[in-house]
Design an enzyme around this catalytic site. Structure first.
Site, PDB file in Angstrom:
ATOM      1  N   LYS A   1      72.495  32.455  32.939  1.00  0.00           N
ATOM      2  CA  LYS A   1      72.693  33.688  32.156  1.00  0.00           C
ATOM      3  C   LYS A   1      73.315  33.261  30.845  1.00  0.00           C
ATOM      4  O   LYS A   1      74.254  32.467  30.836  1.00  0.00           O
ATOM      5  CB  LYS A   1      73.604  34.627  32.945  1.00  0.00           C
ATOM      6  CG  LYS A   1      74.544  35.511  32.132  1.00  0.00           C
ATOM      7  CD  LYS A   1      75.201  36.567  33.025  1.00  0.00           C
ATOM      8  CE  LYS A   1      76.539  37.032  32.488  1.00  0.00           C
ATOM      9  NZ  LYS A   1      77.165  38.051  33.343  1.00  0.00           N
TER      10      LYS A   1
ATOM     11  N   SER B   1      77.109  31.410  33.982  1.00  0.00           N
ATOM     12  CA  SER B   1      77.135  32.211  32.765  1.00  0.00           C
ATOM     13  C   SER B   1      77.523  31.287  31.609  1.00  0.00           C
ATOM     14  O   SER B   1      78.557  30.627  31.669  1.00  0.00           O
ATOM     15  CB  SER B   1      78.161  33.329  32.944  1.00  0.00           C
ATOM     16  OG  SER B   1      78.351  34.025  31.741  1.00  0.00           O
TER      17      SER B   1
ATOM     18  N   ASN C   1      77.080  42.517  26.960  1.00  0.00           N
ATOM     19  CA  ASN C   1      78.425  43.118  26.991  1.00  0.00           C
ATOM     20  C   ASN C   1      78.549  44.279  25.991  1.00  0.00           C
ATOM     21  O   ASN C   1      79.487  44.324  25.186  1.00  0.00           O
ATOM     22  CB  ASN C   1      79.515  42.068  26.721  1.00  0.00           C
ATOM     23  CG  ASN C   1      79.720  41.104  27.877  1.00  0.00           C
ATOM     24  OD1 ASN C   1      79.430  39.924  27.762  1.00  0.00           O
ATOM     25  ND2 ASN C   1      80.196  41.605  28.998  1.00  0.00           N
TER      26      ASN C   1
ATOM     27  N   LYS D   1      80.939  43.926  40.399  1.00  0.00           N
ATOM     28  CA  LYS D   1      82.163  43.124  40.265  1.00  0.00           C
ATOM     29  C   LYS D   1      83.249  43.866  41.049  1.00  0.00           C
ATOM     30  O   LYS D   1      83.613  44.997  40.681  1.00  0.00           O
ATOM     31  CB  LYS D   1      82.590  43.022  38.812  1.00  0.00           C
ATOM     32  CG  LYS D   1      81.763  42.048  37.996  1.00  0.00           C
ATOM     33  CD  LYS D   1      82.328  41.964  36.605  1.00  0.00           C
ATOM     34  CE  LYS D   1      81.496  41.023  35.755  1.00  0.00           C
ATOM     35  NZ  LYS D   1      81.688  41.297  34.320  1.00  0.00           N
TER      36      LYS D   1
ATOM     37  N   GLU E   1      71.476  42.451  30.680  1.00  0.00           N
ATOM     38  CA  GLU E   1      72.687  43.060  31.233  1.00  0.00           C
ATOM     39  C   GLU E   1      73.444  43.836  30.151  1.00  0.00           C
ATOM     40  O   GLU E   1      73.708  43.307  29.063  1.00  0.00           O
ATOM     41  CB  GLU E   1      73.559  41.934  31.815  1.00  0.00           C
ATOM     42  CG  GLU E   1      74.742  42.419  32.603  1.00  0.00           C
ATOM     43  CD  GLU E   1      75.556  41.270  33.196  1.00  0.00           C
ATOM     44  OE1 GLU E   1      75.080  40.106  33.193  1.00  0.00           O
ATOM     45  OE2 GLU E   1      76.684  41.532  33.640  1.00  0.00           O
TER      46      GLU E   1
ATOM     47  N   ASP F   1      73.166  38.602  28.753  1.00  0.00           N
ATOM     48  CA  ASP F   1      74.247  39.582  28.911  1.00  0.00           C
ATOM     49  C   ASP F   1      74.794  39.948  27.542  1.00  0.00           C
ATOM     50  O   ASP F   1      75.319  39.097  26.822  1.00  0.00           O
ATOM     51  CB  ASP F   1      75.356  38.969  29.774  1.00  0.00           C
ATOM     52  CG  ASP F   1      76.493  39.959  30.041  1.00  0.00           C
ATOM     53  OD1 ASP F   1      76.377  41.132  29.641  1.00  0.00           O
ATOM     54  OD2 ASP F   1      77.487  39.544  30.664  1.00  0.00           O
TER      55      ASP F   1
ATOM     56  N   GLY G   1      81.089  37.849  37.899  1.00  0.00           N
ATOM     57  CA  GLY G   1      82.316  37.048  37.919  1.00  0.00           C
ATOM     58  C   GLY G   1      83.203  37.436  36.756  1.00  0.00           C
ATOM     59  O   GLY G   1      82.726  37.938  35.732  1.00  0.00           O
TER      60      GLY G   1
ATOM     61  N   LYS H   1      75.089  34.569  27.195  1.00  0.00           N
ATOM     62  CA  LYS H   1      75.690  35.688  26.491  1.00  0.00           C
ATOM     63  C   LYS H   1      74.939  35.882  25.184  1.00  0.00           C
ATOM     64  O   LYS H   1      74.601  34.889  24.506  1.00  0.00           O
ATOM     65  CB  LYS H   1      77.151  35.367  26.184  1.00  0.00           C
ATOM     66  CG  LYS H   1      78.001  35.246  27.435  1.00  0.00           C
ATOM     67  CD  LYS H   1      78.161  36.604  28.064  1.00  0.00           C
ATOM     68  CE  LYS H   1      79.173  36.599  29.182  1.00  0.00           C
ATOM     69  NZ  LYS H   1      79.338  37.946  29.730  1.00  0.00           N
TER      70      LYS H   1
ATOM     71  N   ASP I   1      76.544  46.569  34.128  1.00  0.00           N
ATOM     72  CA  ASP I   1      77.787  45.931  34.565  1.00  0.00           C
ATOM     73  C   ASP I   1      78.931  46.893  34.214  1.00  0.00           C
ATOM     74  O   ASP I   1      79.344  47.707  35.043  1.00  0.00           O
ATOM     75  CB  ASP I   1      77.922  44.570  33.854  1.00  0.00           C
ATOM     76  CG  ASP I   1      79.286  43.926  34.025  1.00  0.00           C
ATOM     77  OD1 ASP I   1      80.075  44.389  34.865  1.00  0.00           O
ATOM     78  OD2 ASP I   1      79.593  42.932  33.318  1.00  0.00           O
TER      79      ASP I   1
END
Ligand code: NPG
Length: 369
Positions: free
Chosen positions: A161, A135, A190, A262, A213, A188, A290, A163, A238
């Site tokens: 991956k 990541s 978030n 996770k 993600e 990702d 992770g 961010k 996630d």
């Protein structure tokens, strides 16, 4: 097992470089480690909460508090507690899944050490190696991102991956595709976007990403299913997947075509297995996420990722991806893979001197009666 006492230890490990995501920048990992003593045997667990409630509502000091006041006393009151019953005994306390997961891990570790059984054997996992993904945080410039990704590819990581956040999404992906071609690549968010940003995701559709993600809010499974119908890239959830029930909902609503499991976020390795099982029977691929785990939990994630439904590389990188010095012997990349531990127990044991060096505070919760 009868618990004699539980030690809560907060450690601070500097990161090799700041890890920047849409929810903030971290330059050290402050983590809570659990040492349970049960029937005279030690078991270790790792609480993956961050120091601030920016990824989930849980945070390190809150986890210490809820464990000390409620969770530890409830477990200690049960004279024959087992890891498999931790979920049920702690059920009256709402939420706090990350804190609960760390206690379950520590008890399971003590249990498997007593039984001389590895976590992989407990899970029925026979794979010795699992593929490793990395990541990559938000970088100051696209050039720096391209260089960082090139270095990880040279090290052998099997999937990248990155961010993303508004303003750092399509262009970084375009740059990576133009420099490295068809590498396995995913992004990702978030939860940094809303449905108004659909055009960003439609633009990302051009780049054949493995997945996007957690684009939208944690608690909005319904809007993820709306977004999924507007784009072709698979959506992976996630933050939204806090339990097997949430996973079942997301699958039923077609909100997640892929799930990131996770163990900490979902309340422990045993709930993680339940999510794996239900996703597998629904034909939904999963991978292991992770949370900057120290070496204590990194190998346990590798063992979990040996289950057959984990068909995509996880965020289980080498310890050196984050830490110059870990609290345990480091996990290393072997041809782009991480080795599933064969030793008894769930955790890799910390090195005592190293643990002392990075300890910020410790607290011993004794058994009262
Ligand atoms: O390899 O451990 C790792 C980190 C992978 O990006 C990663 N984790 O949002 O998935 C995430 C992010 C994270 C890290 C989340 C720490 C919360 C805490």
């Amino acid at each position: 097992m009868r618990i004699d006492g539980i030690e809560l230890r907060v450690v601070s490990l500097p990161l090799v470089s700041p890890f920047v995501t849409s929810f903030g920048s971290q330059s050290e990992r402050i983590a809570l480690l659990i040492r349970v003593v049960a029937d005279g045997v030690e078991g270790w667990g790792e609480c993956v909460a961050l120091p601030e409630p920016v990824y989930s509502s849980e945070y390190v000091a809150g986890a210490v508090d809820v464990i000390e006041r409620f969770l530890a006393p409830a477990l200690m009151a049960d004279e024959s507690i087992t890891a498999e019953r931790v979920g049920e005994v702690l059920e009256p306390f709402v939420g706090h899944r990350i804190a609960k997961a760390s206690l379950e891990m520590a008890l399971l570790d003590a249990q498997l050490r007593t039984a001389h059984q590895s976590f992989a054997a407990y899970l029925g996992v026979t794979k010795e190696l699992v593929p490793s993904g990395v990541s990559v945080g938000i970088q100051p410039t696209i050039d720096e991102l391209v260089t960082a990704v090139g270095d990880y590819l040279d090290e052998g990581y099997q999937r990248i991956k990155i961010k993303i956040r508004p303003g750092w999404d399509v262009e970084p992906v375009r740059a990576l595709r133009s420099e490295y071609g068809a590498i396995p690549l995913q992004v990702d968010a978030n939860s940094a976007y809303t449905l108004d940003d659909v055009v960003v995701f439609q633009e990302l559709d051009d780049f054949e990403l493995l997945l996007i993600e957690q684009p939208l809010y944690e608690d909005d499974i319904r809007l993820h299913s709306v977004l999924a119908r507007m784009i072709s890239t698979p959506i992976c959830l996630d933050e939204s997947i806090v339990s097997a029930r949430a996973a079942a909902d997301a699958i039923a609503l077609d909100a997640a075509q892929i799930i990131n499991i996770k163990p900490g976020r979902v309340g422990g390795y045993l709930e993680a297995v339940r999510i794996h099982d239900l996703a597998r029977s629904a034909g939904i691929p999963v991978w292991c996420g992770g949370m900057l785990e120290t070496g204590i939990a990194r190998g346990a994630n590798a063992a979990l990722a040996g289950l057959p439904g984990f068909t995509l590389p996880g965020d289980i990188s080498a310890s050196a991806r984050f830490y110059r010095e870990d609290v345990t012997e480091p996990f290393e990349l072997e041809n782009g893979c991480i080795r599933v531990p064969a030793e008894a127990g769930v955790a890799r044991l910390p090195i005592p001197e190293r643990l002392d060096e990075c300890t910020v505070s410790t607290r011993w919760i004794p058994r009262v009666s």
